[in-house]
Design a protein around this motif. Structure first.
Motif, short mmCIF file in Angstrom:
data_model
loop_
_atom_site.label_atom_id
_atom_site.label_comp_id
_atom_site.label_asym_id
_atom_site.label_seq_id
_atom_site.Cartn_x
_atom_site.Cartn_y
_atom_site.Cartn_z
N UNK A 45 0.81 -1.23 0.00
CA UNK A 45 0.00 0.00 0.00
C UNK A 45 0.84 1.27 0.00
N UNK A 46 2.09 1.19 0.48
CA UNK A 46 2.94 2.40 0.56
C UNK A 46 3.55 2.77 -0.80
N UNK A 47 3.55 1.83 -1.75
CA UNK A 47 4.26 2.06 -3.02
C UNK A 47 3.53 3.06 -3.91
N UNK A 48 4.31 3.94 -4.53
CA UNK A 48 3.77 4.96 -5.43
C UNK A 48 3.89 4.49 -6.88
N UNK A 49 2.76 4.34 -7.56
CA UNK A 49 2.74 3.79 -8.92
C UNK A 49 3.55 4.63 -9.90
N UNK A 50 3.43 5.93 -9.83
CA UNK A 50 4.07 6.80 -10.82
C UNK A 50 5.60 6.71 -10.79
N UNK A 51 6.15 6.55 -9.60
CA UNK A 51 7.62 6.54 -9.49
C UNK A 51 8.20 5.15 -9.28
N UNK A 52 7.33 4.13 -9.30
CA UNK A 52 7.78 2.77 -8.97
C UNK A 52 8.59 2.20 -10.12
N UNK A 53 9.79 1.66 -9.82
CA UNK A 53 10.66 1.11 -10.87
C UNK A 53 11.59 0.04 -10.31
N UNK A 54 12.26 -0.64 -11.22
CA UNK A 54 13.16 -1.73 -10.83
C UNK A 54 14.54 -1.18 -10.49
N UNK A 94 9.73 6.89 -5.11
CA UNK A 94 10.35 8.15 -4.71
C UNK A 94 10.70 8.22 -3.23
N UNK A 95 10.05 7.38 -2.44
CA UNK A 95 10.25 7.46 -0.99
C UNK A 95 10.95 6.25 -0.37
N UNK A 96 10.81 5.08 -0.98
CA UNK A 96 11.28 3.86 -0.32
C UNK A 96 11.92 2.87 -1.29
N UNK A 97 12.67 1.93 -0.70
CA UNK A 97 13.16 0.76 -1.42
C UNK A 97 12.48 -0.44 -0.76
N UNK A 98 11.96 -1.36 -1.59
CA UNK A 98 11.17 -2.48 -1.09
C UNK A 98 11.86 -3.82 -1.36
N UNK A 99 11.95 -4.62 -0.30
CA UNK A 99 12.36 -6.03 -0.40
C UNK A 99 11.07 -6.83 -0.43
N UNK A 123 8.30 -5.51 1.90
CA UNK A 123 8.85 -4.89 3.10
C UNK A 123 9.64 -3.63 2.74
N UNK A 124 9.43 -2.58 3.48
CA UNK A 124 10.24 -1.37 3.31
C UNK A 124 11.60 -1.61 3.95
N UNK A 125 12.67 -1.37 3.18
CA UNK A 125 14.01 -1.51 3.73
C UNK A 125 14.33 -0.26 4.55
N UNK A 126 14.54 -0.39 5.86
CA UNK A 126 14.72 0.78 6.72
C UNK A 126 15.92 1.64 6.30
N UNK A 127 15.69 2.96 6.27
CA UNK A 127 16.75 3.96 6.05
C UNK A 127 17.48 3.82 4.71
N UNK A 128 16.87 3.10 3.76
CA UNK A 128 17.51 2.94 2.46
C UNK A 128 17.07 4.08 1.54
N UNK A 129 18.05 4.80 1.00
CA UNK A 129 17.78 5.97 0.15
C UNK A 129 17.46 5.51 -1.27
N UNK A 130 16.24 5.75 -1.75
CA UNK A 130 15.86 5.28 -3.09
C UNK A 130 16.60 6.00 -4.22
N UNK A 131 17.17 7.17 -3.93
CA UNK A 131 17.85 7.94 -4.97
C UNK A 131 19.26 7.42 -5.25
N UNK A 191 20.91 -7.38 2.91
CA UNK A 191 20.78 -8.58 2.09
C UNK A 191 19.31 -8.92 2.00
N UNK A 192 18.79 -9.06 0.79
CA UNK A 192 17.39 -9.44 0.59
C UNK A 192 17.36 -10.62 -0.38
N UNK A 193 17.09 -11.80 0.14
CA UNK A 193 17.16 -13.04 -0.64
C UNK A 193 15.98 -13.15 -1.59
#
Length: 453
Positions: free
Chosen positions: A67-76, A90-95, A98-106, A124-126
């Protein structure tokens, strides 16, 4: 009376599970996987967009929303298959979800081997999922809430996420599977490998060739099972052994002293040197190890090394004339595998598996084996005196349940040699027509693993 109560309790439990399973289909709060696959928009990798929400596919658990993911900015993060479970907006990196804590998406980037960093935070995200241990504590309650009260869908499996310690030096992946380092410490799937030398840590060779083990490592001084330091001094001769067979684990073998190790367990030093009975695994459920003092195997259920019986090859005069078939000119021994299933009306589950050493009976001691020809890589045809035999290389997984079959006539033997055979259909047809039959033999010993499902 007590037995009756147990039966009633079990029956009620299974009825409850069935009700939950059926009711799950009626819960329209969460879309099913079929609806997402058929009507959703494929984004990339394991991510789909459906009815205003981004979902990620989690093997063995189905689709779960992010639910936290933004469609417009979502990418691989990359085009690599092994990174297909990682998403960025634009705000998060997802494993996975799961939101990876303190991970800068930029600034985040993939290091390889499922390690990711933004220059400060590394994790590490398996890509391979594992059971969600957090769910097991309250699993039934969450399942009831999901089915009957339209709560959130329980997540039975997760993409494992491990945060690595902050480091003044940069992390980078190593060439071996699941390894990374910051130049000071080495990590296996995010777990530190004590005392490992980053400059020399690499995987053990598998079966003493160019393949690499995924779980055994060395650094020139130390040897590891995953992240676990083993009581072994490394040497150039050590390698890993894994038979190409069903349900068989991999081992470490040290040719210098003949010692064998599996996971973090060592075979007894009293019975070394050991040697594996054969490098072939088409008709085995256990890796059998020979020593002067007996035949040994690792019981995966009891998690211990067990002695089976005396070593029938102790005088070393047997030669492996074909995969899993041994002869000393007088006797012929062969390795075979079989399993037994529960015969209860309501329970046909696996009960036990066996790997046996058998002696082929009714052979003329004055005669010797003559190889008539190979059948591609599937097997070979042999003659012993007046009788013909088919030695099989396909194995249990191809529904060929015997290492040796007796051929009923010369015409069938010649047709096997002169016919291009691809797959198991021709062999199965001959078995059905009773032109290939099970020979008479005597079982000498058996390795057994009993299962309690």
């Amino acid at each position: 009376m007590k037995t009756k109560k147990i039966v009633i309790t079990i029956t009620i439990f299974f009825c409850f599970i069935c009700i939950i399973s059926i009711a799950g289909f009626l819960n329209d709060n969460v879309p099913d996987s079929y609806s997402i696959d058929e009507n959703g928009e494929k984004l990339f990798g394991r991510f789909m967009y459906f009815e205003g929400t981004i979902y990620v596919s989690i093997p063995s658990s189905g689709y779960h929303p992010i639910p936290e993911a933004d469609k417009k900015s979502f990418h691989s993060i990359s085009n690599n298959y092994y990174d297909t479970h990682i998403g960025i907006d634009k705000d998060n990196v997802f494993c996975g979800n799961q939101i990876i804590p303190k991970m800068n998406p930029k600034t985040v980037q993939a290091l390889g081997n499922n390690y990711y960093t933004d220059g400060k935070t590394t994790c590490y995200c398996n890509i391979s999922t594992e059971i969600n241990n957090k769910l097991t504590e309250v699993g039934i309650r969450e399942q009831i809430n999901y089915v009957f009260f339209k709560g959130e869908k329980p997540q039975t499996y997760v993409y494992p996420l491990i945060m690595l310690p902050n480091s003044e030096t940069s992390y980078y992946s190593l060439s071996s599977h699941s390894l990374a380092t910051n130049g000071k410490q080495v990590f296996y799937k995010g777990q530190v490998m004590s005392k490992a030398n980053p400059e020399n840590t690499t995987a053990l060779s598998l079966n003493n060739n160019n393949r690499q083990s995924f779980i055994y490592f060395r650094d020139g001084k130390h040897v590891y099972y995953k992240q676990n330091l083993l009581p072994i001094i490394d040497n150039k001769e050590i390698y890993s052994i894994q038979l190409d067979a069903q349900n068989v684990k991999s081992y470490i073998y040290n040719p210098i002293d003949g010692m064998v190790y599996i996971d973090t367990i060592s075979f007894s030093k009293k019975h070394k040197p050991y040697r594996i009975i054969s490098k072939f695994g088409s008709h085995v459920y256990h890796s059998l190890w020979l020593s002067e003092n007996g035949v040994y195997f690792y019981n995966t259920e009891e998690r211990e090394v067990q002695r089976v019986a005396n070593n029938p090859f102790a005088n070393n005069d047997f030669k492996e004339i074909a995969p899993l078939v041994f002869s000393n000119g007088k006797k012929t021994l062969f390795v075979d595998a079989y399993e037994k299933r529960n015969n209860n009306k309501n329970n046909k589950s696996l009960d036990s598996r066996y790997t046996a050493i058998n002696r082929l009976d009714n052979l003329d001691p004055k005669q010797s084996w003559e190889k008539l020809g190979d059948i591609n890589t599937f097997g070979s045809v042999w003659k012993h005196g007046k009788h013909w035999y088919y030695f099989d290389n396909l194995g249990e997984s191809q529904l060929l349940f015997n290492t040796i079959y007796k051929i009923t006539d010369q015409e069938t033997a010649e047709s096997l040699i002169n016919t291009d055979i691809f797959g198991n259909k021709v062999i199965l047809k001959l078995i059905k027509e009773k032109k290939l039959t099970k020979p008479k033999y005597t079982e000498i010993l058996q390795a057994k693993t009993k299962y309690n499902f």
